[in-house]
Design a protein around this motif. Sequence first.
Motif, mmCIF file in Angstrom:
data_model
loop_
_atom_site.group_PDB
_atom_site.id
_atom_site.type_symbol
_atom_site.label_atom_id
_atom_site.label_comp_id
_atom_site.label_asym_id
_atom_site.label_seq_id
_atom_site.Cartn_x
_atom_site.Cartn_y
_atom_site.Cartn_z
ATOM 1 N N LYS A 57 1.842 -2.955 109.097
ATOM 2 C CA LYS A 57 2.841 -3.799 109.756
ATOM 3 C C LYS A 57 3.145 -5.001 108.867
ATOM 4 C CE LYS A 57 1.552 -2.512 114.432
ATOM 5 N NZ LYS A 57 0.298 -2.475 115.144
ATOM 6 N N PRO A 58 4.422 -5.245 108.592
ATOM 7 C CA PRO A 58 4.783 -6.364 107.702
ATOM 8 C C PRO A 58 4.240 -7.705 108.189
ATOM 9 C CG PRO A 58 6.687 -4.952 108.126
ATOM 10 C CD PRO A 58 5.589 -4.467 109.018
ATOM 11 N N GLU A 59 4.040 -7.851 109.515
ATOM 12 C CA GLU A 59 3.577 -9.161 109.995
ATOM 13 C C GLU A 59 2.158 -9.499 109.544
ATOM 14 O OE1 GLU A 59 3.427 -6.534 113.844
ATOM 15 O OE2 GLU A 59 4.649 -6.660 112.032
ATOM 16 N N HIS A 60 1.433 -8.503 109.028
ATOM 17 C CA HIS A 60 0.092 -8.792 108.497
ATOM 18 C C HIS A 60 0.150 -9.426 107.114
ATOM 19 C CE1 HIS A 60 -1.945 -7.215 111.899
ATOM 20 N NE2 HIS A 60 -1.520 -5.976 111.729
ATOM 21 N N LEU A 61 1.362 -9.472 106.516
ATOM 22 C CA LEU A 61 1.573 -10.247 105.288
ATOM 23 C C LEU A 61 2.004 -11.640 105.725
ATOM 24 C CD1 LEU A 61 3.434 -7.374 103.538
ATOM 25 C CD2 LEU A 61 1.506 -8.538 102.472
ATOM 26 N N LEU A 62 1.119 -12.595 105.597
ATOM 27 C CA LEU A 62 1.332 -13.905 106.209
ATOM 28 C C LEU A 62 2.213 -14.812 105.362
ATOM 29 C CD1 LEU A 62 -2.326 -14.502 107.420
ATOM 30 C CD2 LEU A 62 -0.465 -13.411 108.657
ATOM 31 N N GLU A 63 2.077 -14.725 104.032
ATOM 32 C CA GLU A 63 2.925 -15.566 103.180
ATOM 33 C C GLU A 63 3.126 -14.878 101.842
ATOM 34 O OE1 GLU A 63 1.166 -19.186 101.564
ATOM 35 O OE2 GLU A 63 -0.753 -18.630 102.459
ATOM 36 N N ASP A 64 4.230 -15.236 101.209
ATOM 37 C CA ASP A 64 4.553 -14.672 99.896
ATOM 38 C C ASP A 64 3.924 -15.561 98.836
ATOM 39 O OD1 ASP A 64 5.594 -13.691 97.572
ATOM 40 O OD2 ASP A 64 7.697 -13.925 98.138
ATOM 41 N N ILE A 65 2.922 -15.044 98.121
ATOM 42 C CA ILE A 65 2.297 -15.837 97.058
ATOM 43 C C ILE A 65 2.608 -15.225 95.685
ATOM 44 C CG2 ILE A 65 0.504 -16.836 98.520
ATOM 45 C CD1 ILE A 65 -1.456 -14.747 97.381
ATOM 46 N N GLY A 66 3.692 -14.428 95.657
ATOM 47 C CA GLY A 66 4.168 -13.921 94.384
ATOM 48 C C GLY A 66 3.468 -12.662 93.895
ATOM 49 N N ILE A 67 2.708 -12.030 94.779
ATOM 50 C CA ILE A 67 2.009 -10.795 94.413
ATOM 51 C C ILE A 67 2.824 -9.608 94.910
ATOM 52 C CG2 ILE A 67 -0.062 -9.400 94.888
ATOM 53 C CD1 ILE A 67 -1.668 -12.010 94.864
ATOM 54 N N PRO A 68 3.058 -8.600 94.054
ATOM 55 C CA PRO A 68 3.883 -7.465 94.499
ATOM 56 C C PRO A 68 3.244 -6.684 95.648
ATOM 57 C CG PRO A 68 2.906 -7.044 92.342
ATOM 58 C CD PRO A 68 2.619 -8.470 92.672
ATOM 59 N N ILE A 69 4.114 -6.059 96.446
ATOM 60 C CA ILE A 69 3.674 -5.248 97.585
ATOM 61 C C ILE A 69 4.103 -3.812 97.333
ATOM 62 C CG2 ILE A 69 3.939 -4.865 100.073
ATOM 63 C CD1 ILE A 69 4.884 -7.914 100.100
ATOM 64 N N VAL A 70 3.172 -2.879 97.466
ATOM 65 C CA VAL A 70 3.483 -1.464 97.275
ATOM 66 C C VAL A 70 3.184 -0.721 98.572
ATOM 67 C CG1 VAL A 70 3.020 0.615 95.931
ATOM 68 C CG2 VAL A 70 2.877 -1.618 94.819
ATOM 69 N N LYS A 71 4.182 -0.013 99.111
ATOM 70 C CA LYS A 71 3.969 0.810 100.311
ATOM 71 C C LYS A 71 3.423 2.164 99.879
ATOM 72 C CE LYS A 71 7.197 -1.375 103.436
ATOM 73 N NZ LYS A 71 8.415 -1.293 104.211
ATOM 74 N N ILE A 72 2.347 2.592 100.528
ATOM 75 C CA ILE A 72 1.673 3.818 100.091
ATOM 76 C C ILE A 72 1.356 4.704 101.289
ATOM 77 C CG2 ILE A 72 0.743 2.791 97.992
ATOM 78 C CD1 ILE A 72 -1.920 2.450 99.507
ATOM 79 N N ASP A 73 0.744 5.855 101.014
ATOM 80 C CA ASP A 73 0.583 6.870 102.063
ATOM 81 C C ASP A 73 -0.840 7.023 102.576
ATOM 82 O OD1 ASP A 73 -0.522 7.931 99.780
ATOM 83 O OD2 ASP A 73 0.560 9.832 99.868
ATOM 84 N N ARG A 74 -1.717 6.055 102.303
ATOM 85 C CA ARG A 74 -3.054 6.140 102.900
ATOM 86 C C ARG A 74 -3.007 5.616 104.327
ATOM 87 N NH1 ARG A 74 -4.243 1.030 103.582
ATOM 88 N NH2 ARG A 74 -3.777 -0.481 101.942
ATOM 89 N N GLY A 75 -4.086 5.872 105.056
ATOM 90 C CA GLY A 75 -4.231 5.260 106.374
ATOM 91 C C GLY A 75 -4.496 3.773 106.212
ATOM 92 N N GLY A 76 -4.444 3.053 107.327
ATOM 93 C CA GLY A 76 -4.826 1.648 107.299
ATOM 94 C C GLY A 76 -3.658 0.706 107.104
ATOM 95 N N GLN A 77 -4.001 -0.564 107.099
ATOM 96 C CA GLN A 77 -3.012 -1.632 107.050
ATOM 97 C C GLN A 77 -2.867 -2.163 105.629
ATOM 98 O OE1 GLN A 77 -1.021 -2.940 109.475
ATOM 99 N NE2 GLN A 77 -1.667 -1.467 111.023
ATOM 100 N N VAL A 78 -2.837 -3.479 105.506
ATOM 101 C CA VAL A 78 -2.616 -4.095 104.201
ATOM 102 C C VAL A 78 -3.957 -4.486 103.580
ATOM 103 C CG1 VAL A 78 -2.318 -6.431 105.175
ATOM 104 C CG2 VAL A 78 -1.300 -5.864 102.962
ATOM 105 N N THR A 79 -4.071 -4.327 102.278
ATOM 106 C CA THR A 79 -5.233 -4.837 101.566
ATOM 107 C C THR A 79 -4.789 -5.375 100.222
ATOM 108 O OG1 THR A 79 -7.554 -4.459 101.031
ATOM 109 C CG2 THR A 79 -6.011 -2.715 100.406
#
Length: 205
Positions: free
Chosen positions: A51-73
């Motif tokens: 869920k995008p809301e688990h990304l709390l702030e943009d600190i300039g680190i890229p985000i990659v959407k992938i196909d594993r289970g789970g949320q953001v790490t």
Amino acid sequence: MDCVVKRLGRVDYAPTFQAMQDFTAARTPETPDELWIVEHPPVFTLGQAGKPEHLLEDIGIPIVKIDRGGQVTYHGPGQVVIYLLLDLARLKIKVRELVTAIEQGIIEFLAAHGVAAERRTGAPGVYVGDAKIAALGLKIRNGCSYHGLSLNVDMDLYPFTAINPCGYAGLKVTQTRDLGIPLTAHEAGEQLSQHLLRQLEIQHG
């Protein structure tokens, strides 16, 4: 259990993710299983249910959407990542048993260094006290696994403050260096891979 261990060093996330997918798509019943030990430059990965809301702030680190289970790490230098490219049908182990083997391998690696760790029901990964030290996420395709685990070794933990780690608000994170284990990510990867292979042997046996 025959398994090829590959030490890929520090590699970008996106091409490694693509390589895992390609390897899994191309493998045959005769393809040996592989463990890939890597480090990644800073990256946030967002799992299938992420869920995008688990990304709390943009600190300039890229985000990659992938196909594993789970949320953001978060993955970054000083964290060892081990990808498990396994034919579960051939190993005769189920996904749940694979998760247990991975968690147990991490727990036993930490125990060998005098650190007591545990798993938590319903929250995959490994914890020391109330802090998470290792994250876990898998994808199973045609009975074969890819993705794997990350263990925080000697890294800048600040980027974890920009997310709800694995979807848990306020979840603390820790790393082996802060627990008095004087290993580099490379050394931790070498030792942890041996514990993982032993656990898979037990499950397989």
